[in-house]
Design an enzyme around this catalytic site. Structure first.
Site, PDB file in Angstrom:
ATOM      1  N   GLY A  65       5.592   9.132  -2.517  1.00 15.61           N
ATOM      2  CA  GLY A  65       5.947   8.617  -1.197  1.00 15.61           C
ATOM      3  C   GLY A  65       5.226   9.367  -0.086  1.00 15.61           C
ATOM      4  O   GLY A  65       4.775   8.767   0.897  1.00 15.61           O
ATOM      5  N   ASP A  66       5.097  10.672  -0.262  1.00 16.08           N
ATOM      6  CA  ASP A  66       4.372  11.485   0.719  1.00 16.08           C
ATOM      7  C   ASP A  66       2.893  11.118   0.732  1.00 16.08           C
ATOM      8  O   ASP A  66       2.258  11.051   1.789  1.00 16.08           O
ATOM      9  CB  ASP A  66       4.535  12.975   0.393  1.00 16.08           C
ATOM     10  CG  ASP A  66       5.987  13.378   0.234  1.00 16.08           C
ATOM     11  OD1 ASP A  66       6.830  12.823   0.960  1.00 16.08           O
ATOM     12  OD2 ASP A  66       6.266  14.235  -0.620  1.00 16.08           O
TER      13      ASP A  66
END
Length: 312
Positions: A252-253
């Site tokens: 997600g990062d």
């Protein structure tokens, strides 16, 4: 210049545990130790893409010193506020056989009002040169839930777009700061809407509701199902190729880093979503957290399909 904000960093330790079972002892190889925190993962990916982000936030104690040393080795520029408390440790247990990931995440140290005021001064100085702010992750103890809203207000006053990736009350309050973009995953969006599950149409409706509060875009990561990017008048859906997942931690990062990189380059929204998904997927193919190979990203961009629907 892109500034990444990590208010609650951690020393992340990941263990590979085959057939992980609760209530059982497991003998494992030494864990993989990383300077962790969502903003630091974002910074790592941006560095791989050729950007030179500046990392800021709070670090303290021996763990904080270790993280600063790691960032130095990775040639990541940083301006962290040193606090009295000890930076937290987080553990991840990965079972490739079962395809599961179990995490134990400490809450983090107490950050005093004085330390928060010092951070405000540093961030506002960085804003004088920044083209974008990325604020990611949880809040350490002592930091009010409204802190991301305040950061959003500072950024808006400086005419700098802010991308926000957090959850729970911090997300609810952060939306009030009218960030340019937020990046919840499906579970976080469900929690925001007080629902256990949402259909695609319901996710789009929820995202548009958020956009109605002053957020320009909502990027929702959907794991192997890809992602959607929703604005006030349209939405895009991304379908990603099937890959061999090695370690999904930090995907997600990495997605947020890809989106930030493409926005900074002023690519079209379709291309921005491709970059986001390609970086997220590329990270899942690696052992390391917040790690990509640029040539793999380029391959995945070509294989990512975007569909668009206009909503007048």
């Amino acid at each position: 210049m892109i500034v990444t904000v990590t208010l609650n960093p951690a020393v992340d330790i990941a263990y590979q545990v085959d057939h992980f079972k609760i209530g059982h002892g497991h003998r494992v190889e030494p864990g993989r130790k990383t300077a962790g925190g969502k903003g630091l993962n974002v910074s790592r990916v941006l560095k791989k893409l050729g950007e030179n982000p500046v990392c800021t936030g709070f670090l303290g104690g021996n763990n904080g010193k270790w993280i600063m040393d790691q960032l130095g080795q990775e040639e990541l520029e940083h301006t962290f506020i040193e606090i009295k408390g000890e930076t937290r440790t987080c553990l991840a247990f990965l079972d490739e056989e079962l395809g599961t990931q179990t995490e134990l995440m400490e809450k983090g140290p107490v950050v005093s009002e004085e330390e928060q005021e010092e951070f405000e001064e540093v961030l506002k100085q960085l804003m004088s040169e920044a083209g974008m702010i990325i604020a990611s992750g949880s809040l350490a103890s002592g930091i009010p839930a409204s802190y991301y809203r305040e950061i959003g207000e500072w950024a808006r006053a400086a005419h700098i777009p802010i991308l926000l990736d957090t959850s729970g009350e911090a997300l609810e309050k952060g939306i009030e700061g009218k960030p340019f973009l937020i990046k919840p995953n499906k579970e976080e969006l469900c929690n925001y809407m007080n629902q256990t599950d949402l259909t695609l149409d319901e996710m789009i409706a929820a995202a548009k509701k958020i956009c109605g509060q002053g957020v320009q875009y909502v990027l929702v990561s959907l794991g192997k199902e890809g992602a959607i990017l929703v604005g006030n008048d349209h939405f895009l859906k991304a379908e990603i190729p099937t890959v061999q997942v090695v370690n999904p931690v930090g995907s997600g990062d990495s997605m947020l880093a890809g989106m930030a990189y493409a926005l900074q380059k002023k690519y079209s929204l379709e291309e921005c979503l491709k970059w986001a998904c390609a970086c997220g997927t590329a990270n899942a193919m690696e052992q390391g957290t917040g790690t990509i190979q640029p040539h793999i990203v380029q391959e995945l961009i070509r294989k990512t399909k975007i569909t668009q629907e206009e909503k007048g």
